[in-house]
Write an enzyme that holds these catalytic residues in place. Sequence first.
Site, mmCIF file in Angstrom:
data_model
loop_
_atom_site.group_PDB
_atom_site.id
_atom_site.type_symbol
_atom_site.label_atom_id
_atom_site.label_comp_id
_atom_site.label_asym_id
_atom_site.label_seq_id
_atom_site.Cartn_x
_atom_site.Cartn_y
_atom_site.Cartn_z
ATOM 1 N N ALA A 174 0.837 -1.204 0.000
ATOM 2 C CA ALA A 174 0.000 0.000 0.000
ATOM 3 C C ALA A 174 0.868 1.250 0.000
ATOM 4 O O ALA A 174 1.766 1.392 0.822
ATOM 5 C CB ALA A 174 -0.912 0.008 1.230
ATOM 6 N N CYS A 175 0.603 2.127 -0.957
ATOM 7 C CA CYS A 175 1.288 3.419 -0.973
ATOM 8 C C CYS A 175 0.270 4.495 -1.270
ATOM 9 O O CYS A 175 -0.935 4.229 -1.355
ATOM 10 C CB CYS A 175 2.430 3.431 -1.989
ATOM 11 S SG CYS A 175 1.892 3.495 -3.707
ATOM 12 N N ASP A 176 0.736 5.702 -1.440
ATOM 13 C CA ASP A 176 -0.157 6.841 -1.595
ATOM 14 C C ASP A 176 -1.059 6.677 -2.809
ATOM 15 O O ASP A 176 -2.261 6.902 -2.741
ATOM 16 C CB ASP A 176 0.677 8.122 -1.722
ATOM 17 C CG ASP A 176 -0.152 9.378 -1.504
ATOM 18 O OD1 ASP A 176 -1.045 9.335 -0.656
ATOM 19 O OD2 ASP A 176 0.105 10.377 -2.181
#
Length: 587
Positions: free
Chosen positions: A387-389
């Site tokens: 999960a990232c931005d």
Amino acid sequence: MQTTSVGGKGSLKAKIQRLGSTLSSMIMPNIGALIAWGVLTALFIPDGYLPNEKLATMVGPMLTYLIPILIGYTGGKVIAGERGAVVGGIATMGVIVGTDIPMMLGAMIMGPFAGYSMKQFDKYFQHRIKAGFEMLVNNFSAGLIGFALAILGFVIIGPVVNTLTTAMATGVDVILNAHLIPLANIFIEPAKILFLNNAINHGILTPLGTEQAVETGRSILFLLEANPGPGLGILLAFMFFGKGAAKSSSPGAILIHFFGGIHEIYFPYVMMKPLLFLAVIAGGITGSFTLQALGAGLRAPASPGSIIAIMAMAPQGGHIPVLLGVAVATVTSFAVAAMILKADHNDLEDNFAANVAATQAAKSASKGISPSATIQNAGSIQKIIFACDAGMGSSAMGASILRKKVKEANLPQNVTNSAINNLIDDPSSLIVTQEELHERAKQKAPNATFVSVENFLNSPRYDEIIAGLLGETSEKTIEKSNDTQKSTVRLKPVTEIYLVHDQREGSATMGLRMLEELLEKNNLNIPVKKARYDQLQASPSSLFVFLPDLKEQVEKQAPMAQYFEVENFVQTKKYEVLVEQLQASKR
């Protein structure tokens, strides 16, 4: 282990990241539409590469209607799913028709507001709907709320946003005319490395840049964050003046950064030496100054920030100014970074992986996050999510790296990547996220299992994750087999050890390193190698370590050798049994 974080939901940093993520999450999924519009503009408008009056008629409607509606639809979906998305699209139509300028900013307001309104309606009324009336209420509620918001957008929000947009455009013109654009990099470059890059680029600069590009055919704002020059200069400095793994890993990082457009890969190089912030700031300022002085700009945003995407979005005759801006930024960043690295006589770079791990552990401890990647209840983990931005770029590459390791270890978990805003709270998920984004990810999925890393592209913790997943499922088997191994196997003196593998060479490599360390720790000077099961050459003093499904092939290929069977190659306890037997064979 389910990690916990302290600091609370209300920290300023988390709020800024959350706002930036909401803004960028509306733009990022629709970058393809912006690129399509940019290509249409570059090719078919009167001063394009292939002027075509009929095809050029798509340019205006696409910018006026399609792109804002997509943004509003996505903004509603981020907040309230499909129903919010539909209402967001309807509401956006109000601000589009109520003004005579492209309403990207209006869509970024109406989309989330529509999603929030739909979510609140469902919260208060969904459980009160009588059985059999669900579809009727859902359809009419979405239609009526969308109708009301479209009127609100037409009468109030559209004109207000129109006034704000005009004011911001005037402000941008003032800054451009005063030649102050380069000073923005004082804030942009450090903010990028603090994982606000997508928020700045797609949440702020892209809408403003699009407005400017409509008027002038190009915008320098598309290049302020996307310029790969500052990061390229840092990586080149490490390639020539770095040490250890930082030096050896920099050439590969250059390819990923400059041609792949994944800027996150250079962030750890800067964070391991905070003085290097001066290098990226200097590179950003001089690069933007050059771009502005030469009148450079792009027709549409370049995403990712690859030199290939940047060149594709450059207007006709505008490629050389863009390249010069990138080159000046690179040279400046390189010069400053080189001086810093040459003046630094400590040995922090001697072990880049260790430095990254140490930084990660320190940051984890400061946030109350467990520094270990040990995974309890690993048997319940069904999927792994990076999960990232934005859910793209570095998280996609990190997922690819771990997916390969999972496959090599024959683990059943599915590995995917996602934007933090799209996470679902699922106890069967293992979420891998960057330290800076852990707090926000934890808020979206509090019951998931978390592992935080410093860098998706160069993390020593992936092997720990694999070991944790394997260890939980095989621990009982190991304990049961320890006594059997001790009592039934008596080794003759061993001069060499081979880890026998088929296509799963990656897990054999992990096991080789673990076994080497264990042998060295116990003062056993026995070389450890890898070998394919169909390429074995051995003597009676050779010991083959293999998986159960290779037993028949190994015994057939090397009938005179000695054998040691393991359930998987990442088994510390099983290797401890082997070490005991090797020590006993010397007595």
